[in-house]
Design an enzyme around this catalytic site. Structure first.
Site, PDB file in Angstrom:
ATOM      1  CB  CYS A  62      -6.609  10.180  -2.063  1.00 43.60           C
ATOM      2  SG  CYS A  62      -5.577   9.939  -0.624  1.00 43.60           S
ATOM      3  CB  CYS A  85      -8.502   7.595  -0.195  1.00 41.90           C
ATOM      4  SG  CYS A  85      -8.839   9.031   1.021  1.00 41.90           S
ATOM      5  CG  HIS A  94      -8.733  12.856   1.621  1.00 37.07           C
ATOM      6  ND1 HIS A  94      -7.548  12.345   1.058  1.00 37.07           N
ATOM      7  CD2 HIS A  94      -8.632  14.179   1.236  1.00 37.07           C
ATOM      8  CE1 HIS A  94      -6.963  13.084   0.389  1.00 37.07           C
ATOM      9  NE2 HIS A  94      -7.472  14.309   0.321  1.00 37.07           N
ATOM     10  CG  ASN A 122       7.858  14.339   5.408  1.00 35.15           C
ATOM     11  OD1 ASN A 122       8.746  14.415   6.069  1.00 35.15           O
ATOM     12  ND2 ASN A 122       8.044  13.032   4.701  1.00 35.15           N
ATOM     13  CG  HIS A 153      -4.684  10.071   3.198  1.00 30.72           C
ATOM     14  ND1 HIS A 153      -5.968   9.744   2.654  1.00 30.72           N
ATOM     15  CD2 HIS A 153      -4.717   9.847   4.354  1.00 30.72           C
ATOM     16  CE1 HIS A 153      -6.445   9.141   3.756  1.00 30.72           C
ATOM     17  NE2 HIS A 153      -5.761   9.219   4.703  1.00 30.72           N
ATOM     18  CG  HIS A 173       1.672   9.991   5.241  1.00 26.93           C
ATOM     19  ND1 HIS A 173       1.437  10.765   4.374  1.00 26.93           N
ATOM     20  CD2 HIS A 173       2.993   9.769   4.953  1.00 26.93           C
ATOM     21  CE1 HIS A 173       2.305  11.288   3.557  1.00 26.93           C
ATOM     22  NE2 HIS A 173       3.646  10.805   4.040  1.00 26.93           N
ATOM     23  CG  HIS A 190       7.001   8.819   7.203  1.00 24.50           C
ATOM     24  ND1 HIS A 190       7.498   8.011   6.046  1.00 24.50           N
ATOM     25  CD2 HIS A 190       6.362   9.887   6.732  1.00 24.50           C
ATOM     26  CE1 HIS A 190       7.105   8.600   5.047  1.00 24.50           C
ATOM     27  NE2 HIS A 190       6.524   9.634   5.343  1.00 24.50           N
TER      28      HIS A 190
HETATM   29  P1  AMP Z   1       5.611  11.398   2.287  1.00 25.68           P
HETATM   30  O1  AMP Z   1       7.101  12.041   1.448  1.00 25.68           O
HETATM   31  O2  AMP Z   1       5.774  11.971   3.525  1.00 25.68           O
HETATM   32  O3  AMP Z   1       4.491  11.956   1.427  1.00 25.68           O
HETATM   33  O4  AMP Z   1       5.789   9.929   1.971  1.00 25.68           O
HETATM   34  C1  AMP Z   1       5.085   9.114   1.240  1.00 25.68           C
HETATM   35  C2  AMP Z   1       5.619   7.831   1.436  1.00 25.68           C
HETATM   36  O5  AMP Z   1       4.892   6.730   1.077  1.00 25.68           O
HETATM   37  C3  AMP Z   1       6.690   7.644   0.838  1.00 25.68           C
HETATM   38  O6  AMP Z   1       7.622   6.959   2.029  1.00 25.68           O
HETATM   39  C4  AMP Z   1       6.585   6.233  -0.006  1.00 25.68           C
HETATM   40  O7  AMP Z   1       7.560   5.309   0.002  1.00 25.68           O
HETATM   41  C5  AMP Z   1       5.091   5.744   0.534  1.00 25.68           C
HETATM   42  N1  AMP Z   1       4.579   5.066  -0.578  1.00 25.68           N
HETATM   43  C6  AMP Z   1       4.088   5.562  -1.644  1.00 25.68           C
HETATM   44  N2  AMP Z   1       3.323   4.718  -2.369  1.00 25.68           N
HETATM   45  C7  AMP Z   1       3.164   3.572  -1.490  1.00 25.68           C
HETATM   46  C8  AMP Z   1       2.367   2.413  -1.380  1.00 25.68           C
HETATM   47  N3  AMP Z   1       1.617   2.204  -2.478  1.00 25.68           N
HETATM   48  N4  AMP Z   1       2.564   1.526  -0.546  1.00 25.68           N
HETATM   49  C9  AMP Z   1       3.157   1.953   0.633  1.00 25.68           C
HETATM   50  N5  AMP Z   1       3.865   3.202   0.900  1.00 25.68           N
HETATM   51  C10 AMP Z   1       3.999   3.848  -0.242  1.00 25.68           C
HETATM   52 ZN    ZN Z   2      -7.058  10.090   1.012  1.00 26.50          ZN
END
Ligand code: AMP
Ligand code: ZN
Length: 119
Positions: free
Chosen positions: A7, A10, A49, A93, A104, A106, A108
Site C-alpha cells: 500500500c 502505508c 491500514h 472518496n 488506504h 484518507h 482530503h
Molecule cells: P483518491 O482519488 O481520493 O484516492 O486520491 C488519492 C490522492 O492521492 C490523489 O489526490 C493523488 O494526487 C494523491 N497521491 C497519490 N500519490 C501520492 C504521493 N506519492 N504523495 C502525495 N499524494 C499522492
Molecule cells: Zn495502507
C-alpha cells in the site's frame, strides 16, 4: 497496528516513500497531495491500514474523531483562511464509484483563495 506492504499510503506513513509532512502523531499522518487541486491541499491518513471509509467500525470512532478535530488546526496552519470568509473543503472518496484511487483511508483537506486549479 496493521499495514499492507503493497500500500502506497502505508509506505508513506512509515517513511518508506518520501512525502511533505504536515503533521504526525502516534496514529495519524498528514502530508501534501502531490497533485494539488487548490492552493492548500493535504491528505490525512490513519497510520493503520484501513482500505476506505466503507471498512470503518465502532473501534475507529476515536481515531476518526481525532482526525476531524485536527482539520481546523492543520487547515489554518497550512494557509487556509479563517471561517467564514475563508474555509476549506473536506472530501473522502470511497470506492470506485466514489472516485477512490488509493485504497488506504484518507481525508482530503483543500482550501485557499479561489479560483482553484480544479473543483
Ligand atoms: P483518491 O482519488 O481520493 O484516492 O486520491 C488519492 C490522492 O492521492 C490523489 O489526490 C493523488 O494526487 C494523491 N497521491 C497519490 N500519490 C501520492 C504521493 N506519492 N504523495 C502525495 N499524494 C499522492
Ligand atoms: Zn495502507
Amino acid at each position: 497496528m496493521t499495514h499492507d506492504p503493497h500500500c502506497l499510503f502505508c509506505k508513506i506513513a512509515q517513511g518508506q516513500i518520501p512525502s511533505r509532512k504536515v503533521y504526525e502523531d502516534d496514529q495519524i499522518y498528514a502530508f501534501h497531495d502531490i497533485h494539488p487541486w487548490a492552493p492548500v491541499h493535504f491528505l490525512m491518513i490513519p497510520k493503520a491500514h484501513i482500505p476506505s471509509l466503507a471498512q470503518v467500525e465502532g473501534q475507529h470512532e476515536a481515531l476518526l474523531g481525532r482526525m476531524m478535530t485536527l482539520v481546523p488546526k492543520l487547515a489554518l496552519q497550512e494557509g487556509c483562511n479563517p471561517y467564514p470568509e475563508g474555509g476549506w473543503r473536506v472530501v473522502t472518496n470511497t470506492g470506485a464509484e466514489g472516485g477512490q484511487e488509493v485504497h488506504h483511508l484518507h481525508i482530503h483537506v483543500m482550501g485557499g483563495p479561489r479560483p482553484w486549479f480544479k473543483g
